[in-house]
Design an enzyme around this catalytic site. Structure first.
Site, mmCIF file in Angstrom:
data_model
loop_
_atom_site.group_PDB
_atom_site.id
_atom_site.type_symbol
_atom_site.label_atom_id
_atom_site.label_comp_id
_atom_site.label_asym_id
_atom_site.label_seq_id
_atom_site.Cartn_x
_atom_site.Cartn_y
_atom_site.Cartn_z
ATOM 1 N N ASP A 5 0.841 -1.192 0.000
ATOM 2 C CA ASP A 5 0.000 0.000 0.000
ATOM 3 C C ASP A 5 0.882 1.249 0.000
ATOM 4 O O ASP A 5 2.064 1.196 0.333
ATOM 5 C CB ASP A 5 -0.929 -0.011 1.210
ATOM 6 N N ARG A 55 -2.184 -0.689 -8.426
ATOM 7 C CA ARG A 55 -3.489 -0.193 -7.974
ATOM 8 C C ARG A 55 -3.414 1.321 -8.110
ATOM 9 O O ARG A 55 -2.554 1.960 -7.499
ATOM 10 C CB ARG A 55 -3.741 -0.599 -6.529
#
Length: 178
Positions: A5, A55
């Site tokens: 992330d 992402r």
């Protein structure tokens, strides 16, 4: 597959350095990361990460005008640029957005450029835009629904709420429906 992330700008380069080391030094091809469209560097990062599953998000942290776009229109435009860049490179792309305008543009772009639906997915937070999630799945698109967990799950959830006032309504509707 493991996706690292992305946090605020202060952690951006170190996150990319960790990704690079994992992929090059240890040959872990099953690892990717997140790129935030509001950062000025996002387009170059996407180009540098061609072939890596990413992402792509708009970004949710309050960043300095020296490193990030501040206006929604600029962020949206850059978001579409990096989505298009990554899709055209043939790389797997996770498009994390609750924005129906962005989603429609991605669908149109993918169709126009004959991009296979197996090359990308849409992602949304649990409880947000449930109707759209179901609609995308019924249309044959990959739709990943995610739930934050861990020590800072509430902080993460609240940042998503703060991104757009409409998110509060989406979440409340999702929590109280059925």
């Amino acid at each position: 597959f493991v996706r690292i992330d992305m946090e605020d700008y202060a952690h951006c380069q170190i996150t990319l350095d960790i990704l690079k080391k994992l992929r090059q030094t240890y040959s872990y091809d099953n690892v990717g990361t997140v790129i935030q469209a509001y950062l000025f560097r996002a387009e170059q990062d996407v180009k540098d990460l061609k072939g890596i599953s990413l992402r792509l998000v708009k970004g949710a942290y309050q960043e300095s005008p020296t490193v990030a776009y501040q206006e929604k229109k600029e962020i949206d435009n850059n978001y579409m640029r990096i989505i298009e860049e990554h899709l055209l490179s043939g790389s797997y792309t996770a498009i994390a957005s609750h924005d129906h305008n962005i989603i429609e543009k991605v669908k149109e772009f993918a169709e126009k450029h004959h991009i296979n639906r197996n090359q990308f997915e849409f992602q949304m937070l649990y409880g947000f835009r449930t109707d759209m999630q179901l609609s995308l799945a019924k249309e044959g698109y990959k739709m990943r629904v995610y739930v934050p967990f861990g020590n800072d799950w509430f902080g993460y959830f609240m940042r998503r709420m703060a991104e757009r006032p409409q998110n509060v309504a989406f979440a409340l509707k999702g929590f109280f429906s059925k």
